[in-house]
Design a protein around this motif. Structure first.
Motif, PDB file in Angstrom:
ATOM      1  N   PRO A  94       0.859  -1.531   0.327  1.00  0.00           N
ATOM      2  CA  PRO A  94      -0.417  -0.470  -0.188  1.00  0.00           C
ATOM      3  C   PRO A  94       1.111   1.313   0.074  1.00  0.00           C
ATOM      4  N   ALA A  95       1.989   1.050   0.860  1.00  0.00           N
ATOM      5  CA  ALA A  95       2.526   2.468   0.690  1.00  0.00           C
ATOM      6  C   ALA A  95       3.176   3.103  -0.413  1.00  0.00           C
ATOM      7  N   MET A  96       3.641   1.819  -1.248  1.00  0.00           N
ATOM      8  CA  MET A  96       4.880   2.055  -2.228  1.00  0.00           C
ATOM      9  C   MET A  96       3.646   2.415  -3.680  1.00  0.00           C
ATOM     10  N   ALA A  97       2.397   2.003  -3.004  1.00  0.00           N
ATOM     11  CA  ALA A  97       1.175   2.117  -4.674  1.00  0.00           C
ATOM     12  C   ALA A  97       0.942   3.187  -4.510  1.00  0.00           C
ATOM     13  N   HIS A  98       0.261   4.160  -3.416  1.00  0.00           N
ATOM     14  CA  HIS A  98       0.404   5.287  -3.130  1.00  0.00           C
ATOM     15  C   HIS A  98       1.600   6.209  -3.615  1.00  0.00           C
ATOM     16  N   MET A  99       2.924   6.170  -3.921  1.00  0.00           N
ATOM     17  CA  MET A  99       3.579   6.631  -3.950  1.00  0.00           C
ATOM     18  C   MET A  99       3.524   6.713  -5.107  1.00  0.00           C
ATOM     19  N   LEU A 100       3.304   5.379  -5.964  1.00  0.00           N
ATOM     20  CA  LEU A 100       3.456   5.543  -7.704  1.00  0.00           C
ATOM     21  C   LEU A 100       1.972   6.839  -8.045  1.00  0.00           C
ATOM     22  N   THR A 101       1.317   6.439  -7.443  1.00  0.00           N
ATOM     23  CA  THR A 101      -0.241   6.899  -7.951  1.00  0.00           C
ATOM     24  C   THR A 101       0.182   8.158  -7.675  1.00  0.00           C
ATOM     25  N   TYR A 102       0.626   8.819  -7.059  1.00  0.00           N
ATOM     26  CA  TYR A 102       0.739   9.639  -7.277  1.00  0.00           C
ATOM     27  C   TYR A 102       1.884  10.741  -7.677  1.00  0.00           C
ATOM     28  N   LYS A 103       2.587   9.694  -8.083  1.00  0.00           N
ATOM     29  CA  LYS A 103       4.225  10.397  -8.483  1.00  0.00           C
ATOM     30  C   LYS A 103       4.006  11.767  -9.218  1.00  0.00           C
ATOM     31  N   LYS A 114      -6.811  14.532  -1.068  1.00  0.00           N
ATOM     32  CA  LYS A 114      -5.563  15.057  -0.314  1.00  0.00           C
ATOM     33  C   LYS A 114      -5.138  14.825   0.362  1.00  0.00           C
ATOM     34  N   PRO A 115      -3.943  15.198   0.800  1.00  0.00           N
ATOM     35  CA  PRO A 115      -3.226  14.260   2.093  1.00  0.00           C
ATOM     36  C   PRO A 115      -4.490  15.422   2.824  1.00  0.00           C
ATOM     37  N   PRO A 116      -4.181  14.764   4.016  1.00  0.00           N
ATOM     38  CA  PRO A 116      -4.415  14.477   5.179  1.00  0.00           C
ATOM     39  C   PRO A 116      -4.618  16.615   6.418  1.00  0.00           C
ATOM     40  N   PHE A 117      -5.305  17.097   7.391  1.00  0.00           N
ATOM     41  CA  PHE A 117      -5.295  17.695   7.603  1.00  0.00           C
ATOM     42  C   PHE A 117      -3.696  17.376   8.446  1.00  0.00           C
ATOM     43  N   PHE A 118      -3.762  16.854   9.460  1.00  0.00           N
ATOM     44  CA  PHE A 118      -2.227  16.414  10.292  1.00  0.00           C
ATOM     45  C   PHE A 118      -1.265  15.706   9.538  1.00  0.00           C
ATOM     46  N   LEU A 119      -1.254  16.102   8.577  1.00  0.00           N
ATOM     47  CA  LEU A 119       0.337  15.023   7.409  1.00  0.00           C
ATOM     48  C   LEU A 119      -0.242  16.457   5.909  1.00  0.00           C
ATOM     49  N   PRO A 120      -0.251  17.529   5.730  1.00  0.00           N
ATOM     50  CA  PRO A 120      -0.744  18.567   4.707  1.00  0.00           C
ATOM     51  C   PRO A 120      -0.142  18.658   3.594  1.00  0.00           C
ATOM     52  N   SER A 121       1.239  17.694   3.459  1.00  0.00           N
ATOM     53  CA  SER A 121       2.442  17.879   2.418  1.00  0.00           C
ATOM     54  C   SER A 121       2.214  16.787   2.117  1.00  0.00           C
ATOM     55  N   TRP A 122       2.351  16.814   0.645  1.00  0.00           N
ATOM     56  CA  TRP A 122       3.052  15.501  -0.329  1.00  0.00           C
ATOM     57  C   TRP A 122       4.133  14.853  -0.187  1.00  0.00           C
ATOM     58  N   THR A 123       5.260  15.957   0.552  1.00  0.00           N
ATOM     59  CA  THR A 123       6.416  15.263   0.423  1.00  0.00           C
ATOM     60  C   THR A 123       6.873  14.285   1.621  1.00  0.00           C
ATOM     61  N   ALA A 124       5.993  15.178   2.754  1.00  0.00           N
ATOM     62  CA  ALA A 124       5.853  14.702   4.348  1.00  0.00           C
ATOM     63  C   ALA A 124       5.555  13.293   4.084  1.00  0.00           C
ATOM     64  N   ILE A 125       4.261  12.868   3.314  1.00  0.00           N
ATOM     65  CA  ILE A 125       3.768  11.898   2.934  1.00  0.00           C
ATOM     66  C   ILE A 125       4.571  10.779   2.840  1.00  0.00           C
ATOM     67  N   TYR A 126       5.095  10.907   1.121  1.00  0.00           N
ATOM     68  CA  TYR A 126       6.239  10.632   0.709  1.00  0.00           C
ATOM     69  C   TYR A 126       7.351  10.058   1.557  1.00  0.00           C
ATOM     70  N   ALA A 127       7.865  10.521   2.456  1.00  0.00           N
ATOM     71  CA  ALA A 127       8.266  10.678   3.576  1.00  0.00           C
ATOM     72  C   ALA A 127       8.464   9.628   4.519  1.00  0.00           C
ATOM     73  N   VAL A 128       6.673   9.452   5.002  1.00  0.00           N
ATOM     74  CA  VAL A 128       6.567   8.747   6.310  1.00  0.00           C
ATOM     75  C   VAL A 128       6.206   7.260   5.461  1.00  0.00           C
ATOM     76  N   ASN A 129       5.733   7.259   3.710  1.00  0.00           N
ATOM     77  CA  ASN A 129       5.537   5.944   3.277  1.00  0.00           C
ATOM     78  C   ASN A 129       7.102   5.047   2.825  1.00  0.00           C
ATOM     79  N   ALA A 130       8.344   5.889   3.002  1.00  0.00           N
ATOM     80  CA  ALA A 130       9.706   5.356   2.372  1.00  0.00           C
ATOM     81  C   ALA A 130       9.910   4.691   3.674  1.00  0.00           C
ATOM     82  N   ALA A 131       9.593   5.372   4.648  1.00  0.00           N
ATOM     83  CA  ALA A 131      10.205   5.128   6.063  1.00  0.00           C
ATOM     84  C   ALA A 131       9.485   4.335   6.245  1.00  0.00           C
ATOM     85  N   ILE A 132       8.139   3.257   6.033  1.00  0.00           N
ATOM     86  CA  ILE A 132       6.865   2.419   6.682  1.00  0.00           C
ATOM     87  C   ILE A 132       8.425   1.269   5.305  1.00  0.00           C
TER      88      ILE A 132
END
Length: 532
Positions: free
Chosen positions: A449-458, A469-487
């Motif tokens: 799921p984490a990789m699929a999300h990154m590739l879908t919105y690359k 859109k990104p959730p209110f607690f993590l409003p940046s696409w860059t932050a979402i990518y960082a979290v997904n990569a860490a997972i």
């Protein structure tokens, strides 16, 4: 034609048309909307609704056309459900209450009930392998991680469904599954990967429920060995072929959660009342192999969202699912943390040789009630795990779109046979959880799921046109990518790598000790039990 409004009765419906303005009606949602350029827009309304209306600002022609031609998947789901319910008003209320669920509450009950079942009985065993502090920290950590990846799956489902419905694809009598979402968003290779991991995980998830049934009932009636009980419960669980879809788990999800709640608090109270055994020790962790085996069992505990897409599809308003899994996890914490901590406090390192918490608690009416309730709940969870497999098989043999429950039930039976067989080959209650967690759950519900999300919105255009859109607690696409990569990195290294090594080492040890087809795994030596 500036302000002309036309009301017309036709075929038991009311048509309201306007050449210029749109109208919103009080009393219910619109059943269908059609827009034709240069002609009045037409709205068909359910009969007997109040005819009050208010004028609203006209939408731009482009936006109105898009929303009219492509109704939202939320409305589509509601309309399909109403079509199914129409025509049997005499039993409507009973049917809705017991059988036909699709609300936010149904989804919450389904997630909570499915997330914690037999694993509740193995968490004290994991605590003995890891120690109290690590056990608590990793439960909280993997619970948050699982909630995030469940959120990602829900976002990808909404994206896929939105794109398909813009192409006028209808999902009536068709249940969307995770591998179809991957196929629609990322292509056939991802579909194959998702299908392989998801089906294998659900297959062994069902196997684990059968093993747990045999393990639990043995503590009430040891006249039959665990293998024989597996035969019996395999036949019982095969009846889940008659449950059409996750819509129909409403009452079962509610009851299942009540059963696990009772069992969890029974374990907590019984352990505290029993007190610590004489000479109790809490030495864990003592070996790395045990530590990571316990950690992957916890990873497995909060990786129950392999059925997320099917649960969402059963909802009338799927977009409301986003935070349901997190809310379910918060409730599950109240069951898993106190019970695991209390039982480990009471029995300590004895749990290293007793993967089922019931085995150390004294027999009583309260314990027998907990065993029986867990047996019923494992039957329900077996159905949860098997239902997506049933859907896949129906699509393979070409009966998924039929409305005949009997035909679908018969076609599903071949799915149960290999599950039954594998439960007899590998009856290792506890160690098999960790093996499945490291090798299958790590990819199915965390990495993919984490990789699929990154590739879908690359791409920038994909992010700009994203349905969610990104959730209110993590409003940046860059932050979402960082979290997904860490997972992805964490779960691959710790969950799959170290966890896979530890869990398979422990699993092979069980095979060497008890052998395949073990007749009575971890049964106490006694005159009535010849098998160790």
């Amino acid at each position: 034609m500036a302000d002309l409004v036309i009301l017309e009765e036709k075929e038991k419906g009311l048509f309201i048309s306007s050449s210029k303005e749109s109208f919103s009606l009080f009393g219910g949602s619109l059943r269908s909307v059609f827009f034709v350029p240069f002609f009045p827009s037409i709205y068909k309304v359910t009969p007997n609704w109040p005819l009050w209306y208010k004028r609203s600002e006209a939408m731009s022609g482009e936006k109105q056309a898009e929303e009219a031609i492509v109704p939202s998947f939320n409305d589509t789901m509601e309309h399909e459900e109403k079509d199914e319910e129409k025509g049997d008003h005499s039993i409507f209320s009973v049917k809705s209450f017991l059988w036909h669920g699709g609300s936010v509450y149904d989804a919450w009950f389904s997630c909570s009930s499915n997330q914690v079942a037999q694993v509740l009985l193995t968490l004290p065993y994991s605590f003995s392998q890891m120690g109290m502090l690590s056990g608590i920290i990793l439960q909280i950590f993997y619970g948050v991680l699982g909630s995030w990846t469940a959120y990602l799956i829900s976002v990808l489902y909404l994206e896929y469904r939105s794109r398909k419905e813009k192409e006028n694809v209808s999902f009536k009598n068709h249940v969307i599954q995770w591998f179809e979402v991957l196929d629609g968003l990322l292509g056939p290779y991802w579909k194959a990967i998702g299908l392989a991991f998801n089906c294998t995980f659900l297959l062994f998830g069902s196997v684990i429920q059968l093993i747990a049934c045999a393990s639990n009932i043995y503590y009430i009636n040891d006249k039959l060995d665990k293998r024989t009980w597996t035969y019996i419960f395999g036949a019982c669980c095969a009846t889940t072929v008659f449950i059409p879809s996750f819509h129909n788990y409403r009452i079962w999800s509610f009851l299942g959660l009540g059963m696990t709640t009772y069992t969890a608090w029974y374990l907590t109270i019984a352990a505290l009342v029993h007190g610590q055994v004489e000479g109790v020790t809490h030495q864990g962790p003592t070996k790395l192999v045990l530590y990571f085996t316990g950690a992957t069992n916890i990873l497995y505990t909060f990786g129950g969202h392999a059925v997320t897409v099917e649960i969402m599809h059963a909802m009338w308003k799927p977009q409301k699912f986003k935070y349901i899994y997190l809310l379910a996890t918060l409730y599950v914490y109240t069951l898993t943390l106190p019970s695991a901590a209390a039982v480990y406090w009471a029995f300590g390192d004895q749990l290293l040789d007793h993967s089922n918490a019931f085995s150390l608690l004294p027999q009583s009416g309260w314990r027998d009630a907990a065993v029986i309730l867990m047996l019923i709940h494992q039957f329900i969870t077996f159905g949860f795990a098997c239902t997506p497999l049933y859907f896949v098989w129906e699509k393979v043999v070409g009966v998924h779109d039929t409305k005949s429950i009997c035909l679908r039930a018969v076609s599903r039976l071949p799915v149960v046979i290999p599950i039954w067989f594998l439960a007899i080959i590998f009856p290792f209650f506890g160690p098999i959880n960790s093996a499945v967690g490291s090798l299958l759950v790590s990819f199915t519900v965390y990495i993919i799921p984490a990789m699929a999300h990154m590739l879908t919105y690359k791409s920038a255009s994909a992010r700009k046109n994203a349905v969610e859109k990104p959730p209110f607690f993590l409003p940046s696409w860059t932050a979402i990518y960082a979290v997904n990569a860490a997972i992805v990195i964490w779960v691959f290294v710790v969950g799959f790598g170290l966890g896979g090594w530890a869990s398979m080492t422990n699993f092979i040890k069980q095979v060497d000790t008890f052998g395949l087809f073990a007749k009575c795994y971890q049964c106490p030596p006694s005159p009535s039990s010849k098998y160790h």
